[in-house]
Design a protein around this motif. Sequence first.
Motif, PDB file in Angstrom:
ATOM      1  N   ARG A 108       0.892  -1.273   0.037  1.00 51.63           N
ATOM      2  CA  ARG A 108      -0.085  -0.188  -0.111  1.00 51.63           C
ATOM      3  C   ARG A 108       0.832   1.172   0.027  1.00 51.63           C
ATOM      4  O   ARG A 108       1.883   1.376   0.671  1.00 51.63           O
ATOM      5  CB  ARG A 108      -0.659   0.082   1.382  1.00 51.63           C
ATOM      6  CG  ARG A 108      -2.088  -0.831   1.206  1.00 51.63           C
ATOM      7  CD  ARG A 108      -2.985  -0.886   0.339  1.00 51.63           C
ATOM      8  NE  ARG A 108      -3.797   0.339   0.199  1.00 51.63           N
ATOM      9  CZ  ARG A 108      -4.606   1.272   0.863  1.00 51.63           C
ATOM     10  NH1 ARG A 108      -5.209   0.288   1.861  1.00 51.63           N
ATOM     11  NH2 ARG A 108      -5.011   2.194   0.570  1.00 51.63           N
ATOM     12  N   ASN A 109       0.569   2.214  -0.518  1.00 50.79           N
ATOM     13  CA  ASN A 109       1.051   3.651  -0.555  1.00 50.79           C
ATOM     14  C   ASN A 109      -0.151   4.497  -0.416  1.00 50.79           C
ATOM     15  O   ASN A 109      -1.229   4.306  -0.868  1.00 50.79           O
ATOM     16  CB  ASN A 109       1.750   3.727  -1.838  1.00 50.79           C
ATOM     17  CG  ASN A 109       2.974   2.848  -1.750  1.00 50.79           C
ATOM     18  OD1 ASN A 109       4.034   3.172  -1.110  1.00 50.79           O
ATOM     19  ND2 ASN A 109       2.990   2.041  -2.950  1.00 50.79           N
ATOM     20  N   ARG A 110       0.107   5.730   0.029  1.00 53.01           N
ATOM     21  CA  ARG A 110      -0.720   6.700   0.295  1.00 53.01           C
ATOM     22  C   ARG A 110      -1.285   7.183  -1.392  1.00 53.01           C
ATOM     23  O   ARG A 110      -0.591   7.293  -2.202  1.00 53.01           O
ATOM     24  CB  ARG A 110      -0.243   8.162   1.033  1.00 53.01           C
ATOM     25  CG  ARG A 110      -0.008   7.824   2.296  1.00 53.01           C
ATOM     26  CD  ARG A 110       0.762   8.995   2.915  1.00 53.01           C
ATOM     27  NE  ARG A 110       1.150   8.761   4.389  1.00 53.01           N
ATOM     28  CZ  ARG A 110       1.433   7.726   5.386  1.00 53.01           C
ATOM     29  NH1 ARG A 110       1.120   6.725   4.825  1.00 53.01           N
ATOM     30  NH2 ARG A 110       1.538   7.744   6.425  1.00 53.01           N
ATOM     31  N   LYS A 111      -2.775   7.506  -1.147  1.00 53.79           N
ATOM     32  CA  LYS A 111      -3.255   7.751  -2.482  1.00 53.79           C
ATOM     33  C   LYS A 111      -3.260   6.784  -3.747  1.00 53.79           C
ATOM     34  O   LYS A 111      -3.091   7.179  -4.799  1.00 53.79           O
ATOM     35  CB  LYS A 111      -2.797   9.302  -2.802  1.00 53.79           C
ATOM     36  CG  LYS A 111      -3.079  10.180  -2.077  1.00 53.79           C
ATOM     37  CD  LYS A 111      -2.776  11.633  -2.341  1.00 53.79           C
ATOM     38  CE  LYS A 111      -3.070  12.618  -1.231  1.00 53.79           C
ATOM     39  NZ  LYS A 111      -2.816  14.235  -1.821  1.00 53.79           N
ATOM     40  N   ASP A 112      -3.207   5.653  -3.105  1.00 55.51           N
ATOM     41  CA  ASP A 112      -3.013   4.538  -4.217  1.00 55.51           C
ATOM     42  C   ASP A 112      -4.354   4.168  -4.808  1.00 55.51           C
ATOM     43  O   ASP A 112      -4.474   3.292  -5.831  1.00 55.51           O
ATOM     44  CB  ASP A 112      -2.428   3.192  -3.503  1.00 55.51           C
ATOM     45  CG  ASP A 112      -2.944   2.501  -2.436  1.00 55.51           C
ATOM     46  OD1 ASP A 112      -4.338   2.962  -2.379  1.00 55.51           O
ATOM     47  OD2 ASP A 112      -2.503   1.807  -1.918  1.00 55.51           O
ATOM     48  N   GLY A 113      -5.501   4.818  -4.215  1.00 53.45           N
ATOM     49  CA  GLY A 113      -6.862   4.460  -5.071  1.00 53.45           C
ATOM     50  C   GLY A 113      -7.495   3.265  -4.324  1.00 53.45           C
ATOM     51  O   GLY A 113      -8.771   3.430  -4.186  1.00 53.45           O
ATOM     52  N   LEU A 114      -6.886   2.685  -3.268  1.00 52.85           N
ATOM     53  CA  LEU A 114      -7.763   1.674  -2.435  1.00 52.85           C
ATOM     54  C   LEU A 114      -8.529   2.398  -1.322  1.00 52.85           C
ATOM     55  O   LEU A 114      -7.774   3.137  -0.603  1.00 52.85           O
ATOM     56  CB  LEU A 114      -6.616   0.496  -2.089  1.00 52.85           C
ATOM     57  CG  LEU A 114      -7.388  -0.925  -1.514  1.00 52.85           C
ATOM     58  CD1 LEU A 114      -8.240  -1.344  -2.441  1.00 52.85           C
ATOM     59  CD2 LEU A 114      -6.186  -1.573  -1.118  1.00 52.85           C
ATOM     60  N   ARG A 115      -9.389   2.243  -1.090  1.00 53.57           N
ATOM     61  CA  ARG A 115     -10.049   3.184   0.000  1.00 53.57           C
ATOM     62  C   ARG A 115     -10.674   2.101   1.020  1.00 53.57           C
ATOM     63  O   ARG A 115     -11.719   1.741   1.304  1.00 53.57           O
ATOM     64  CB  ARG A 115     -11.436   3.810  -0.630  1.00 53.57           C
ATOM     65  CG  ARG A 115     -11.193   4.767  -1.837  1.00 53.57           C
ATOM     66  CD  ARG A 115     -12.198   5.647  -2.178  1.00 53.57           C
ATOM     67  NE  ARG A 115     -12.107   6.352  -3.485  1.00 53.57           N
ATOM     68  CZ  ARG A 115     -11.249   7.598  -3.413  1.00 53.57           C
ATOM     69  NH1 ARG A 115     -11.059   8.191  -2.276  1.00 53.57           N
ATOM     70  NH2 ARG A 115     -11.190   8.140  -4.567  1.00 53.57           N
ATOM     71  N   GLY A 116      -9.929   2.051   2.071  1.00 58.36           N
ATOM     72  CA  GLY A 116     -10.235   1.229   3.356  1.00 58.36           C
ATOM     73  C   GLY A 116     -10.720   0.014   3.033  1.00 58.36           C
ATOM     74  O   GLY A 116     -10.327  -0.842   2.247  1.00 58.36           O
ATOM     75  N   PHE A 117     -11.907  -0.335   3.721  1.00 66.34           N
ATOM     76  CA  PHE A 117     -12.765  -1.390   3.583  1.00 66.34           C
ATOM     77  C   PHE A 117     -13.760  -1.374   2.425  1.00 66.34           C
ATOM     78  O   PHE A 117     -14.120  -0.172   2.022  1.00 66.34           O
ATOM     79  CB  PHE A 117     -13.462  -1.747   4.699  1.00 66.34           C
ATOM     80  CG  PHE A 117     -12.489  -2.438   5.912  1.00 66.34           C
ATOM     81  CD1 PHE A 117     -12.029  -3.513   5.821  1.00 66.34           C
ATOM     82  CD2 PHE A 117     -12.130  -1.403   6.984  1.00 66.34           C
ATOM     83  CE1 PHE A 117     -11.182  -3.802   6.913  1.00 66.34           C
ATOM     84  CE2 PHE A 117     -11.365  -1.983   8.074  1.00 66.34           C
ATOM     85  CZ  PHE A 117     -10.828  -3.136   8.136  1.00 66.34           C
ATOM     86  N   PHE A 118     -14.023  -2.195   1.791  1.00 62.82           N
ATOM     87  CA  PHE A 118     -14.957  -2.253   0.612  1.00 62.82           C
ATOM     88  C   PHE A 118     -16.434  -2.293   0.820  1.00 62.82           C
ATOM     89  O   PHE A 118     -17.126  -2.741   0.117  1.00 62.82           O
ATOM     90  CB  PHE A 118     -14.598  -3.628  -0.277  1.00 62.82           C
ATOM     91  CG  PHE A 118     -12.864  -3.446  -0.490  1.00 62.82           C
ATOM     92  CD1 PHE A 118     -12.255  -4.474  -0.077  1.00 62.82           C
ATOM     93  CD2 PHE A 118     -12.346  -2.444  -1.219  1.00 62.82           C
ATOM     94  CE1 PHE A 118     -10.817  -4.563  -0.231  1.00 62.82           C
ATOM     95  CE2 PHE A 118     -10.770  -2.337  -1.295  1.00 62.82           C
ATOM     96  CZ  PHE A 118     -10.266  -3.559  -0.907  1.00 62.82           C
TER      97      PHE A 118
END
Length: 143
Positions: A108-118
């Motif tokens: 993971r990296n900051r602002k990688d587009g993955l938003r926490g839980f789905f």
Amino acid sequence: MSAVGDKACLFCEIINGEREAHVVLDAPDVMAFLDARPLFKGHTLLVPRQHVEMLTDLPGERLGPFFGHAQRLAGAMESALGAAGSFVAMNNRVSQSVPHLHVHVVPRNRKDGLRGFFWPRQKYDSDAEAAGYAARLAEAITG
């Protein structure tokens, strides 16, 4: 072909060398390999060699060593891939695409587009309702 019941187990086939995978870790008790459909490059799946479907099926004496491997993989996401951190997750039965215990370790990296839980979060209607859930779970654990 590796099978569980009447169905072939994809992860058992990988463990037994019957199916190709990009192996990251090959240890006596576990195997880790790249996810074929990664969230991000480096997304790795950690599986026990012995077929068990869910975390609750893994013998207690194997829990520590299993999660020790997950810890090492999480560290490798940072040291080897330069990730800022990692996402470590597991599904049990629901949303488990392969019925063989597996832990996702994702760089993971900051602002990688993955938003926490789905999934959407919920609130308890009251502290009393939350206390009731906590008591039911505590009772199930302590017996």
